[in-house]
Design an enzyme around this catalytic site. Structure first.
Site, short mmCIF file in Angstrom:
data_model
loop_
_atom_site.label_atom_id
_atom_site.label_comp_id
_atom_site.label_asym_id
_atom_site.label_seq_id
_atom_site.Cartn_x
_atom_site.Cartn_y
_atom_site.Cartn_z
CE1 TYR A 34 19.27 -33.71 20.88
CE2 TYR A 34 19.32 -33.16 22.73
CZ TYR A 34 18.95 -32.65 22.21
OH TYR A 34 17.72 -31.92 22.41
CG ASN A 78 10.63 -33.48 14.15
OD1 ASN A 78 9.61 -33.29 13.44
ND2 ASN A 78 9.49 -34.44 15.90
CB CYS A 134 12.61 -34.53 18.30
SG CYS A 134 10.86 -33.29 18.83
CG HIS A 135 8.72 -36.42 23.95
ND1 HIS A 135 8.07 -35.89 22.02
CD2 HIS A 135 8.38 -36.50 23.83
CE1 HIS A 135 7.50 -37.17 22.36
NE2 HIS A 135 7.88 -37.44 23.50
CD GLU A 187 6.29 -40.25 25.15
OE1 GLU A 187 7.64 -40.39 25.42
OE2 GLU A 187 5.96 -39.89 24.37
#
Length: 134
Positions: A67, A90, A98-99, A125
């Site tokens: 952040y 979002n 956003c993850h 991912e």
């Protein structure tokens, strides 16, 4: 995007034509066949939220940012809370990733879909498959 915890049967209906490509690309993503989305997006939000959501789309697949790093990239380290708030609003999560935003200490923090989903998405991912990231 709405996340459901209800495990009852989902009634399948015909996908509206305008969403067919999004559904196709999401299926590819979940089948490990896609790492980037190519969709025209027009989420509604304030100018600041739009800037945050654009910044989210710059985070590469398989990578994370904090952040604080996001606030710095937006040009003002003091907007960390506002950036986190915009991140949480979002409306197109996963596609606008956003993850991929985590705490400065590497911890999983905040996710409208629940931290268990954030953890799963980050592991999904991860370029290095391992037992568990967190």
């Amino acid at each position: 995007m709405l996340f459901l915890d209800d495990t009852s049967e989902i009634v399948r209906t015909e996908v509206p034509a305008v969403l067919e490509d999004a559904v196709f690309q999401l299926k590819e993503y979940f089948n490990n066949e896609r790492s980037n989305f190519n969709l025209r997006l027009a989420p509604e939000g304030t100018d600041f939220q739009q800037k945050v959501w654009q910044e989210l789309q710059r985070i590469p697949f398989g990578r994370t940012t904090s952040y604080q790093q996001m606030a710095n990239a937006l040009g003002d380290p003091k907007v960390i809370r506002a950036a986190a708030s915009a991140n949480g609003k979002n409306p197109i999560s996963i596609i606008i990733p956003c993850h991929r935003v985590i705490g400065s200490d590497g911890s999983l923090t905040g996710y409208a879909g629940g931290l268990h989903r954030k953890k799963w998405l980050l592991e999904h991912e991860s370029p290095v498959k391992q037992q568990s990231l967190f």
